[in-house]
Design a protein around this motif. Structure first.
Motif, mmCIF file in Angstrom:
data_model
loop_
_atom_site.group_PDB
_atom_site.id
_atom_site.type_symbol
_atom_site.label_atom_id
_atom_site.label_comp_id
_atom_site.label_asym_id
_atom_site.label_seq_id
_atom_site.Cartn_x
_atom_site.Cartn_y
_atom_site.Cartn_z
ATOM 1 N N GLU A 143 0.821 -1.212 0.000
ATOM 2 C CA GLU A 143 0.000 0.000 0.000
ATOM 3 C C GLU A 143 0.856 1.264 0.000
ATOM 4 O O GLU A 143 0.545 2.235 -0.692
ATOM 5 C CB GLU A 143 -0.925 -0.005 1.224
ATOM 6 N N LEU A 144 1.948 1.234 0.763
ATOM 7 C CA LEU A 144 2.828 2.405 0.828
ATOM 8 C C LEU A 144 3.469 2.682 -0.526
ATOM 9 O O LEU A 144 3.428 3.817 -1.033
ATOM 10 C CB LEU A 144 3.892 2.186 1.906
ATOM 11 N N VAL A 145 4.052 1.660 -1.136
ATOM 12 C CA VAL A 145 4.771 1.844 -2.399
ATOM 13 C C VAL A 145 3.822 2.227 -3.537
ATOM 14 O O VAL A 145 4.098 3.147 -4.313
ATOM 15 C CB VAL A 145 5.556 0.561 -2.757
ATOM 16 N N LEU A 146 2.684 1.545 -3.624
ATOM 17 C CA LEU A 146 1.761 1.834 -4.721
ATOM 18 C C LEU A 146 1.136 3.217 -4.580
ATOM 19 O O LEU A 146 0.921 3.910 -5.586
ATOM 20 C CB LEU A 146 0.674 0.761 -4.793
ATOM 21 N N THR A 147 0.850 3.647 -3.356
ATOM 22 C CA THR A 147 0.336 5.000 -3.160
ATOM 23 C C THR A 147 1.386 6.037 -3.529
ATOM 24 O O THR A 147 1.080 7.067 -4.147
ATOM 25 C CB THR A 147 -0.123 5.211 -1.707
ATOM 26 N N THR A 174 -6.814 -3.859 -2.577
ATOM 27 C CA THR A 174 -6.470 -2.501 -3.016
ATOM 28 C C THR A 174 -7.197 -1.395 -2.283
ATOM 29 O O THR A 174 -8.408 -1.214 -2.413
ATOM 30 C CB THR A 174 -6.704 -2.303 -4.525
ATOM 31 N N SER A 175 -6.393 -0.610 -1.576
ATOM 32 C CA SER A 175 -6.915 0.616 -0.971
ATOM 33 C C SER A 175 -6.318 1.821 -1.689
ATOM 34 O O SER A 175 -6.940 2.369 -2.566
ATOM 35 C CB SER A 175 -6.597 0.674 0.515
ATOM 36 N N VAL A 176 -5.087 2.168 -1.319
ATOM 37 C CA VAL A 176 -4.393 3.413 -1.716
ATOM 38 C C VAL A 176 -5.290 4.634 -1.509
ATOM 39 O O VAL A 176 -5.006 5.716 -2.028
ATOM 40 C CB VAL A 176 -3.839 3.386 -3.165
ATOM 41 N N ASN A 177 -6.370 4.449 -0.754
ATOM 42 C CA ASN A 177 -7.324 5.529 -0.506
ATOM 43 C C ASN A 177 -7.997 5.264 0.841
ATOM 44 O O ASN A 177 -8.897 4.426 0.928
ATOM 45 C CB ASN A 177 -8.360 5.589 -1.620
ATOM 46 N N PRO A 178 -7.583 5.970 1.899
ATOM 47 C CA PRO A 178 -8.174 5.731 3.222
ATOM 48 C C PRO A 178 -9.677 5.959 3.271
ATOM 49 O O PRO A 178 -10.386 5.263 4.012
ATOM 50 C CB PRO A 178 -7.432 6.746 4.106
ATOM 51 N N ALA A 179 -10.180 6.911 2.504
ATOM 52 C CA ALA A 179 -11.620 7.171 2.507
ATOM 53 C C ALA A 179 -12.373 5.991 1.920
ATOM 54 O O ALA A 179 -13.403 5.555 2.464
ATOM 55 C CB ALA A 179 -11.922 8.442 1.718
ATOM 56 N N ARG A 180 -11.887 5.451 0.811
ATOM 57 C CA ARG A 180 -12.528 4.288 0.186
ATOM 58 C C ARG A 180 -12.551 3.100 1.146
ATOM 59 O O ARG A 180 -13.542 2.388 1.270
ATOM 60 C CB ARG A 180 -11.794 3.931 -1.109
ATOM 61 N N LEU A 231 -4.311 0.213 9.099
ATOM 62 C CA LEU A 231 -3.217 0.059 8.125
ATOM 63 C C LEU A 231 -3.524 0.824 6.840
ATOM 64 O O LEU A 231 -2.608 1.393 6.218
ATOM 65 C CB LEU A 231 -2.992 -1.416 7.812
ATOM 66 N N PHE A 232 -4.795 0.877 6.473
ATOM 67 C CA PHE A 232 -5.174 1.490 5.209
ATOM 68 C C PHE A 232 -5.401 2.996 5.331
ATOM 69 O O PHE A 232 -5.835 3.646 4.382
ATOM 70 C CB PHE A 232 -6.398 0.752 4.652
ATOM 71 N N TRP A 233 -5.084 3.524 6.496
ATOM 72 C CA TRP A 233 -4.881 4.956 6.686
ATOM 73 C C TRP A 233 -3.378 5.259 6.758
ATOM 74 O O TRP A 233 -2.891 6.140 6.063
ATOM 75 C CB TRP A 233 -5.588 5.438 7.966
ATOM 76 N N VAL A 234 -2.679 4.511 7.598
ATOM 77 C CA VAL A 234 -1.266 4.831 7.846
ATOM 78 C C VAL A 234 -0.414 4.643 6.595
ATOM 79 O O VAL A 234 0.341 5.543 6.188
ATOM 80 C CB VAL A 234 -0.705 3.970 9.004
ATOM 81 N N GLY A 237 2.774 6.868 2.163
ATOM 82 C CA GLY A 237 3.114 6.762 0.748
ATOM 83 C C GLY A 237 2.746 8.000 -0.037
ATOM 84 O O GLY A 237 3.502 8.444 -0.911
ATOM 85 N N GLY A 238 1.592 8.585 0.289
ATOM 86 C CA GLY A 238 1.189 9.804 -0.403
ATOM 87 C C GLY A 238 2.145 10.959 -0.149
ATOM 88 O O GLY A 238 2.500 11.713 -1.070
ATOM 89 N N ALA A 239 2.571 11.110 1.097
ATOM 90 C CA ALA A 239 3.507 12.189 1.434
ATOM 91 C C ALA A 239 4.854 11.989 0.743
ATOM 92 O O ALA A 239 5.436 12.936 0.203
ATOM 93 C CB ALA A 239 3.697 12.258 2.951
ATOM 94 N N VAL A 240 5.331 10.745 0.757
ATOM 95 C CA VAL A 240 6.614 10.453 0.098
ATOM 96 C C VAL A 240 6.506 10.669 -1.412
ATOM 97 O O VAL A 240 7.359 11.316 -2.027
ATOM 98 C CB VAL A 240 7.042 8.997 0.399
#
Length: 261
Positions: A103-107, A148-154, A172-175, A180-183
């Motif tokens: 999730e981190l890398v894909l985001t 697949t998340s890459v979206n905490p709201a979803r 986990l799907f928030w953190v 990942g988004g910030a990076v």
């Protein structure tokens, strides 16, 4: 399923991009902030709107699903009501560490695509297509891992209806997507800017000055507006002058004829 997510973001970006920027994802909003493209004061209102919208969407989907025969949600089943998970809640049985890294890398890469596609030097008008296709690819890769998340709201919008298992693993799907988004947002902006400088150097052009470029662009727009205004004013002013000139010439012609007579 992967294409459905990608096309939804693609069409949504075209439809709402001119209104709000087309943010449907807290990780994207935070990534844009990290890249200097989004004001911090707007983060909280956007994230609240994204989460509320996701919960409303989840509720609507639940009502539609209940309209079909034999629908039920088993909270112990991986991917219950399209929820995200790891371990026994992962479609492929992937561990917490694998899910977090995925999730981190894909985001992060999703944000790199967004930062590049929406950069000032990118081809205009194609950003939603690139972003939608990137999200489609992300789903094709990670549905077996985390659904697949890459979206905490979803993730939040379906976890609330997917049962206790999905809610317990929601953190986990928030953190992971937020990190990942910030990076990706910060790094993506740097890559986009650096790539532009490399191209300028190869073409022998002077180094870019963001403030100068922005001021120059704004100045050019003002000059164009001023020129149009000036032309309009000159046109209005010249018309009576021309009419007066014609009257003056006609009067002088009469004077000459009268003198000769």
């Amino acid at each position: 399923m992967a294409l459905a997510f990608g096309l939804t973001v693609l069409t949504g970006a075209f439809a709402f991009g001119h209104i709000s920027g087309g943010h449907f994802n807290p990780a994207v909003s935070l990534g844009l902030w990290a890249g200097g493209r989004f004001p911090a004061k707007d983060l909280l209102p956007y994230i609240v709107a994204q989460v509320v919208g996701a919960i409303v969407a989840g509720f609507i989907l639940l009502q539609i699903a209940r309209g079909g025969g034999g629908f039920s949600i088993d909270p112990t089943t991986a991917g219950a009501f399209a929820s995200n998970g790891y371990g026994v809640m992962s479609p492929g049985g992937y561990t917490l560490a694998a899910a977090f890294l995925c999730e981190l890398v894909l985001t992060a890469f999703f944000l790199v695509v967004i930062m590049g596609a929406t950069h000032g030097k990118a081809a205009a008008g194609f950003a939603p297509i690139a972003i939608g296709l990137a999200l489609t690819l992300i789903h094709l890769i990670s549905i077996p891992v985390t659904n697949t998340s890459v979206n905490p709201a979803r993730s939040t919008g379906v976890a609330l209806f997917g049962g206790s298992g999905a809610i317990q693993q929601l953190w986990l799907f928030w953190v992971a997507p937020i990190i990942g988004g910030a990076v990706g947002g910060g790094g993506g902006q740097g890559v986009a800017d650096r790539g532009g400088e490399e191209l300028r150097l190869r073409l022998g052009l002077p180094a870019a000055d963001p403030l100068h470029d922005e001021a120059a662009g704004e100045g050019a727009r003002h000059r164009a507006d001023d020129q149009q205004t000036c032309e309009a004013q000159v046109g209005r002013a010249v018309a009576p002058v021309h009419r007066g000139s014609h009257r003056l010439v006609d009067a002088r012609r009469h004077e000459v004829v009268g003198h000769r007579g």
